[in-house]
Design a protein around this motif. Structure first.
Motif, mmCIF file in Angstrom:
data_model
loop_
_atom_site.group_PDB
_atom_site.id
_atom_site.type_symbol
_atom_site.label_atom_id
_atom_site.label_comp_id
_atom_site.label_asym_id
_atom_site.label_seq_id
_atom_site.Cartn_x
_atom_site.Cartn_y
_atom_site.Cartn_z
ATOM 1 N N VAL A 209 53.243 27.150 19.913
ATOM 2 C CA VAL A 209 53.074 26.722 21.309
ATOM 3 C C VAL A 209 53.277 27.909 22.241
ATOM 4 O O VAL A 209 52.493 28.125 23.188
ATOM 5 N N TRP A 210 54.330 28.678 22.015
ATOM 6 C CA TRP A 210 54.614 29.853 22.835
ATOM 7 C C TRP A 210 53.443 30.833 22.822
ATOM 8 O O TRP A 210 53.013 31.320 23.871
ATOM 9 N N THR A 211 52.932 31.126 21.644
ATOM 10 C CA THR A 211 51.845 32.101 21.523
ATOM 11 C C THR A 211 50.598 31.632 22.256
ATOM 12 O O THR A 211 49.993 32.386 23.034
ATOM 13 N N VAL A 212 50.208 30.394 22.016
ATOM 14 C CA VAL A 212 48.958 29.886 22.584
ATOM 15 C C VAL A 212 49.070 29.715 24.095
ATOM 16 O O VAL A 212 48.214 30.189 24.857
ATOM 17 N N VAL A 213 50.125 29.066 24.538
ATOM 18 C CA VAL A 213 50.248 28.739 25.967
ATOM 19 C C VAL A 213 50.490 29.999 26.797
ATOM 20 O O VAL A 213 49.788 30.246 27.797
ATOM 21 N N ALA A 214 51.479 30.803 26.415
ATOM 22 C CA ALA A 214 51.813 31.989 27.215
ATOM 23 C C ALA A 214 50.656 32.973 27.259
ATOM 24 O O ALA A 214 50.319 33.512 28.329
ATOM 25 N N THR A 215 50.026 33.225 26.117
ATOM 26 C CA THR A 215 48.929 34.192 26.092
ATOM 27 C C THR A 215 47.713 33.674 26.835
ATOM 28 O O THR A 215 47.059 34.424 27.578
ATOM 29 N N THR A 216 47.394 32.408 26.638
ATOM 30 C CA THR A 216 46.238 31.839 27.334
ATOM 31 C C THR A 216 46.437 31.852 28.840
ATOM 32 O O THR A 216 45.494 32.147 29.601
ATOM 33 N N LEU A 217 47.656 31.570 29.283
ATOM 34 C CA LEU A 217 47.923 31.586 30.725
ATOM 35 C C LEU A 217 47.777 32.991 31.292
ATOM 36 O O LEU A 217 47.192 33.177 32.372
ATOM 37 N N GLN A 218 48.301 34.001 30.614
ATOM 38 C CA GLN A 218 48.202 35.356 31.161
ATOM 39 C C GLN A 218 46.762 35.845 31.148
ATOM 40 O O GLN A 218 46.333 36.560 32.057
ATOM 41 N N ILE A 219 45.980 35.448 30.145
ATOM 42 C CA ILE A 219 44.567 35.833 30.116
ATOM 43 C C ILE A 219 43.800 35.104 31.209
ATOM 44 O O ILE A 219 42.972 35.694 31.918
ATOM 45 N N THR A 220 44.084 33.823 31.357
ATOM 46 C CA THR A 220 43.388 33.033 32.381
ATOM 47 C C THR A 220 43.704 33.554 33.779
ATOM 48 O O THR A 220 42.810 33.707 34.626
ATOM 49 N N LEU A 221 44.990 33.818 34.046
ATOM 50 C CA LEU A 221 45.369 34.324 35.360
ATOM 51 C C LEU A 221 44.765 35.705 35.606
ATOM 52 O O LEU A 221 44.273 35.989 36.717
ATOM 53 N N GLY A 222 44.777 36.563 34.598
ATOM 54 C CA GLY A 222 44.180 37.884 34.761
ATOM 55 C C GLY A 222 42.695 37.820 35.049
ATOM 56 O O GLY A 222 42.183 38.548 35.904
ATOM 57 N N LEU A 223 41.987 36.931 34.333
ATOM 58 C CA LEU A 223 40.541 36.780 34.561
ATOM 59 C C LEU A 223 40.274 36.190 35.947
ATOM 60 O O LEU A 223 39.361 36.646 36.654
ATOM 61 N N PHE A 224 41.066 35.207 36.344
ATOM 62 C CA PHE A 224 40.879 34.569 37.653
ATOM 63 C C PHE A 224 41.060 35.583 38.784
ATOM 64 O O PHE A 224 40.223 35.669 39.708
ATOM 65 N N LEU A 225 42.132 36.378 38.715
ATOM 66 C CA LEU A 225 42.374 37.372 39.759
ATOM 67 C C LEU A 225 41.331 38.484 39.732
ATOM 68 O O LEU A 225 40.911 38.985 40.792
ATOM 69 N N ALA A 226 40.879 38.862 38.548
ATOM 70 C CA ALA A 226 39.849 39.897 38.454
ATOM 71 C C ALA A 226 38.536 39.420 39.076
ATOM 72 O O ALA A 226 37.840 40.192 39.754
ATOM 73 N N LEU A 227 38.200 38.153 38.853
ATOM 74 C CA LEU A 227 36.974 37.607 39.443
ATOM 75 C C LEU A 227 37.071 37.573 40.965
ATOM 76 O O LEU A 227 36.094 37.881 41.672
ATOM 77 N N ILE A 228 38.246 37.208 41.473
ATOM 78 C CA ILE A 228 38.416 37.147 42.933
ATOM 79 C C ILE A 228 38.323 38.548 43.545
ATOM 80 O O ILE A 228 37.605 38.772 44.536
ATOM 81 N N VAL A 229 39.029 39.500 42.950
ATOM 82 C CA VAL A 229 39.032 40.852 43.514
ATOM 83 C C VAL A 229 37.654 41.498 43.379
ATOM 84 O O VAL A 229 37.248 42.307 44.227
ATOM 85 N N ASN A 230 36.921 41.146 42.350
ATOM 86 C CA ASN A 230 35.593 41.736 42.132
ATOM 87 C C ASN A 230 34.529 41.125 43.039
ATOM 88 O O ASN A 230 33.407 41.645 43.114
ATOM 89 N N ASP A 231 34.852 40.034 43.724
ATOM 90 C CA ASP A 231 33.884 39.407 44.618
ATOM 91 C C ASP A 231 33.547 40.365 45.762
ATOM 92 O O ASP A 231 34.454 40.949 46.384
ATOM 93 N N PRO A 232 32.273 40.569 46.056
ATOM 94 C CA PRO A 232 31.888 41.533 47.112
ATOM 95 C C PRO A 232 32.396 41.153 48.499
ATOM 96 O O PRO A 232 32.452 42.005 49.391
ATOM 97 N N ARG A 233 32.772 39.908 48.707
ATOM 98 C CA ARG A 233 33.254 39.485 50.018
ATOM 99 C C ARG A 233 34.710 39.874 50.250
ATOM 100 O O ARG A 233 35.204 39.775 51.380
ATOM 101 N N ILE A 234 35.427 40.280 49.201
ATOM 102 C CA ILE A 234 36.835 40.651 49.335
ATOM 103 C C ILE A 234 36.950 42.083 49.840
ATOM 104 O O ILE A 234 36.298 42.994 49.330
ATOM 105 N N LYS A 235 37.802 42.286 50.840
ATOM 106 C CA LYS A 235 38.050 43.623 51.382
ATOM 107 C C LYS A 235 39.410 44.132 50.894
ATOM 108 O O LYS A 235 40.217 43.370 50.371
ATOM 109 N N PHE A 236 39.650 45.409 51.116
ATOM 110 C CA PHE A 236 40.892 46.069 50.693
ATOM 111 C C PHE A 236 41.132 45.901 49.192
ATOM 112 O O PHE A 236 42.247 45.591 48.740
#
Length: 436
Positions: A209-236
């Motif tokens: 449970v620890w391996t699946v949940v913790a790793t999946t959450l960190q990958i999901t959060l990293g991908l989500f933030l990367a997609l937001i920052v990579n959006d051309p409408r985001i400044k700074f």
């Protein structure tokens, strides 16, 4: 017209050379008139027998018996001697096989009438063809004694009865076969009570449970933030990326200790400053359920910056023409993400993502530094948040259950190795370019 080689010697028998080489290394070479090489092989074998014969005899005796006199024979030392003897024998057998093959090869050349190379020519040929092996061999020898020997010792220890109450030289160890593994998987105690089985099931389940949940959450959060920052409408973007990567810049053990203080039940900032506003107080370090939630949140915080940086670089490498072509075809944002972004990101980062799962499976630091695997659980000899690797640590350095710790280590290694091997085999990134 005869095409037979006039220098061929049909009477020269390769089988004779092989038999002589088996009887004593170098005799086959003497039979082939390769005197220098034959003498070197003879000296090598005789030196090996004279210098290591007694040690090998003691090692093999100790490996089979683990000692016969309590208080005098040290079973662990004898076990190590035996394993070292096996490694030395493996090297000797390898050289012996080389000796036999060399004698057969030279005998076949003489039988066909080919000119035998001189000693200088043979030495030059060996140096030219065996140049890489001369430099690899010292590393292989060190690898055998630094890596392979400890692994062999761990495997052997799992089949003994080495524990706190049975330690050499006060007592002798015995080979117990698969009894240690049976105690982990089957009910061997009276009235269906087996603390080892109960603890193993609990710890193994939490580890998954620890391996699946913790790793999946960190990958999901990293991908989500990367997609937001990579959006051309985001400044700074540079500032945002710098802020998001800052948790990665702080040493992990420092962050874990800070969070351990923040989640403290009595004086931690989480309870006293944040939850106190809502008249709440959560036993983060006393209840295994809440401790596990805290650990998952901390690992998500620790792991997402690396994944964010990884995904950010991959997203910038995706051609904008692909998205433009998808828009022409009428694709919406979700369709472009599922058909272009996600496959491209996973294809490029799959091996590293797999290693994230494998790393968290054996993530000892956060489990031990946060609460030392606690809190305690009644009826088990592991803490409520112990994973397999931290349980092995406790069994080794606290409970002195060495054989059981070795058995669990073998299971742990097989799980990680099997998972990684299966996933890497299925990953296109590890296939040959022409087989994609």
């Amino acid at each position: 017209m005869s095409t037979a080689n006039p220098t061929a010697k049909q009477s020269h028998n390769p089988k004779t050379a092989v038999i002589l080489s088996i009887l004593l290394a170098g005799l086959g070479q003497l039979y082939n008139r390769r005197y220098v090489k034959g003498i070197l092989f003879i000296i090598l074998e005789i030196s090996f027998i004279l210098t290591l014969g007694r040690f090998l005899n003691l090692g093999l005796w100790g490996l089979t018996t683990l000692g016969t006199m309590e208080g005098t024979d040290h079973s662990v030392v004898l076990l190590i001697y035996g394993l070292v003897s096996l490694i030395l024998i493996a090297f000797f057998v390898t050289l012996y096989i080389i000796n036999v093959k060399d004698a057969k090869r030279d005998a076949l050349r003489i039988q066909k009438g080919e000119r035998a190379p001189t000693f200088r020519e043979a030495a030059g040929n060996v140096w030219d063809k065996g140049f890489p092996y001369f430099f690899v061999t010292p590393g292989l020898i060190m690898l055998a004694f630094i890596v392979i020997l400890p692994l062999m010792f761990t495997v052997a220890l799992a089949f003994t009865d080495y524990s706190q109450y049975n330690q050499p030289p006060r007592a002798l160890l015995s080979w117990v076969g698969f009894d240690n593994f049976a105690r982990l998987f089957f009910e061997t105690g009276g009235a269906g009570n087996n603390i080892w089985q109960d603890t193993f099931i609990s710890v193994f389940t939490w580890t998954i449970v620890w391996t699946v949940v913790a790793t999946t959450l960190q990958i999901t959060l990293g991908l989500f933030l990367a997609l937001i920052v990579n959006d051309p409408r985001i400044k700074f973007k540079r500032l945002i990326r710098t802020i998001l990567i800052l948790p990665w810049a702080v040493p992990a053990f420092v962050t874990i200790l800070v969070f351990a203080a923040m989640f403290n039940d009595r004086f931690g900032a989480i309870n006293t400053d944040i939850l106190a506003v809502f008249n709440l107080s959560i036993p983060w370090l006393q209840d295994p359920f809440y401790t596990r939630i805290a650990l998952i949140m901390i690992q998500t915080w620790l792991g997402f910056p690396f994944v964010f940086a990884l995904f950010t670089g991959i997203l910038q490498s995706i051609s904008k023409e692909w998205y433009e072509a998808a828009e022409v075809d009428g694709a919406n944002r979700m369709q472009k993400f599922k058909s272009i972004t996600l496959p491209h990101v996973l294809y490029a980062t799959a091996p590293l993502l797999i290693m994230q799962y494998a790393g968290n499976f054996n993530n000892f630091n956060i489990i031990y530094l946060f609460n030392e695997g606690g809190p305690a659980v009644r009826g088990q000899n592991a803490g409520g948040t112990d994973i397999l690797i931290s349980w092995v640590y406790d069994l080794t350095f606290t409970l002195n259950q060495y054989s059981m710790a070795a058995a669990i280590t073998i299971i742990l290694g097989l799980i990680v190795t099997g998972f990684a091997f299966f996933q890497f085999r299925k990953t296109r990134s590890f296939k040959e370019e022409g087989n994609l």
